[in-house]
Design a protein around this motif. Structure first.
Motif, PDB file in Angstrom:
ATOM      1  N   ASP A 186       0.824  -1.214   0.000  1.00  0.00           N
ATOM      2  CA  ASP A 186       0.000   0.000   0.000  1.00  0.00           C
ATOM      3  C   ASP A 186       0.855   1.260   0.000  1.00  0.00           C
ATOM      4  OD1 ASP A 186      -2.642  -1.339   2.154  1.00  0.00           O
ATOM      5  OD2 ASP A 186      -2.301  -1.507  -0.013  1.00  0.00           O
ATOM      6  N   SER A 187       1.998   1.205   0.645  1.00  0.00           N
ATOM      7  CA  SER A 187       2.842   2.389   0.788  1.00  0.00           C
ATOM      8  C   SER A 187       3.471   2.847  -0.525  1.00  0.00           C
ATOM      9  CB  SER A 187       3.951   2.117   1.808  1.00  0.00           C
ATOM     10  OG  SER A 187       4.737   1.009   1.396  1.00  0.00           O
ATOM     11  N   VAL A 188       3.472   1.985  -1.539  1.00  0.00           N
ATOM     12  CA  VAL A 188       4.125   2.354  -2.801  1.00  0.00           C
ATOM     13  C   VAL A 188       3.168   2.363  -3.984  1.00  0.00           C
ATOM     14  CG1 VAL A 188       6.287   1.364  -1.941  1.00  0.00           C
ATOM     15  CG2 VAL A 188       4.865   0.025  -3.508  1.00  0.00           C
ATOM     16  N   LYS A 189       1.924   1.961  -3.758  1.00  0.00           N
ATOM     17  CA  LYS A 189       0.951   1.942  -4.856  1.00  0.00           C
ATOM     18  C   LYS A 189       0.852   3.306  -5.507  1.00  0.00           C
ATOM     19  CE  LYS A 189      -2.118  -1.845  -3.528  1.00  0.00           C
ATOM     20  NZ  LYS A 189      -3.422  -2.218  -2.928  1.00  0.00           N
ATOM     21  N   ALA A 190       0.715   3.314  -6.802  1.00  0.00           N
ATOM     22  CA  ALA A 190       0.587   4.508  -7.629  1.00  0.00           C
ATOM     23  C   ALA A 190       1.893   5.290  -7.757  1.00  0.00           C
ATOM     24  CB  ALA A 190      -0.501   5.444  -7.108  1.00  0.00           C
ATOM     25  N   ARG A 191       2.944   4.860  -7.055  1.00  0.00           N
ATOM     26  CA  ARG A 191       4.255   5.517  -7.187  1.00  0.00           C
ATOM     27  C   ARG A 191       5.291   4.600  -7.812  1.00  0.00           C
ATOM     28  NH1 ARG A 191       7.093   7.012  -2.867  1.00  0.00           N
ATOM     29  NH2 ARG A 191       6.249   5.414  -1.476  1.00  0.00           N
ATOM     30  N   PHE A 192       5.209   3.315  -7.517  1.00  0.00           N
ATOM     31  CA  PHE A 192       6.185   2.337  -8.016  1.00  0.00           C
ATOM     32  C   PHE A 192       5.531   1.452  -9.066  1.00  0.00           C
ATOM     33  CE2 PHE A 192       9.104   1.960  -4.010  1.00  0.00           C
ATOM     34  CZ  PHE A 192       9.238   3.347  -3.984  1.00  0.00           C
ATOM     35  N   SER A 193       6.351   0.965  -9.993  1.00  0.00           N
ATOM     36  CA  SER A 193       5.851   0.083 -11.037  1.00  0.00           C
ATOM     37  C   SER A 193       6.872  -1.016 -11.293  1.00  0.00           C
ATOM     38  CB  SER A 193       5.592   0.869 -12.309  1.00  0.00           C
ATOM     39  OG  SER A 193       5.147   0.012 -13.347  1.00  0.00           O
ATOM     40  N   ILE A 194       6.423  -2.258 -11.272  1.00  0.00           N
ATOM     41  CA  ILE A 194       7.288  -3.402 -11.511  1.00  0.00           C
ATOM     42  C   ILE A 194       7.059  -3.916 -12.926  1.00  0.00           C
ATOM     43  CG2 ILE A 194       5.620  -5.043 -10.551  1.00  0.00           C
ATOM     44  CD1 ILE A 194       7.997  -6.643  -9.426  1.00  0.00           C
TER      45      ILE A 194
END
Length: 121
Positions: free
Chosen positions: A62-70
């Motif tokens: 949840d802390s990285v959703k919408a900011r990180f992409s794998i």
């Protein structure tokens, strides 16, 4: 034996971006998924993101959703945008070999040595 090597870490200001890479070598195998974990000083290693080997399924903390992409092609990547100081950690890539939830680090048999990401405020 399988070797995973991360690269792309570094020092960045808050709001900036970094792209981490993970290259695999050694014995050919097909993991169930590939994942990224991170460990900040004094904290446990935590799940960041995972990508099924088919590429159809992704999961994010949840802390990285919408900011990180794998993503993955011949290597695995973690695009990190809008970085925050709390993202500072050593980032590890890992190969998942056992069935179960992708956020359980015990299900990943192979790990890289980690790459440091430092986000300054």
């Amino acid at each position: 034996q399988v070797q995973l090597v991360e690269s792309g870490g570094g020092l960045v200001q808050a709001g900036g971006s970094l792209r981490l890479s993970c290259a695999a070598s050694g014995r050919t195998f097909t993991p169930l998924a590939m994942g990224w974990f991170r460990q900040a000083p004094g904290k446990e290693r935590e799940f960041v993101a995972a990508l099924s080997w088919s590429g159809r399924n992704t999961d994010y903390a949840d802390s990285v959703k919408a900011r990180f992409s794998i993503s993955r092609d011949n290597a695995m990547y973690l695009q990190m945008n809008s970085l925050k100081p709390e993202d500072t950690a050593v980032y590890y890539c890992a190969a998942k070999t056992d069935t179960g939830s992708v956020n359980l680090r015990g299900l990943y048999a192979y790990w890289g040595q980690g790459t440091q990401v430092t986000v300054s405020s």
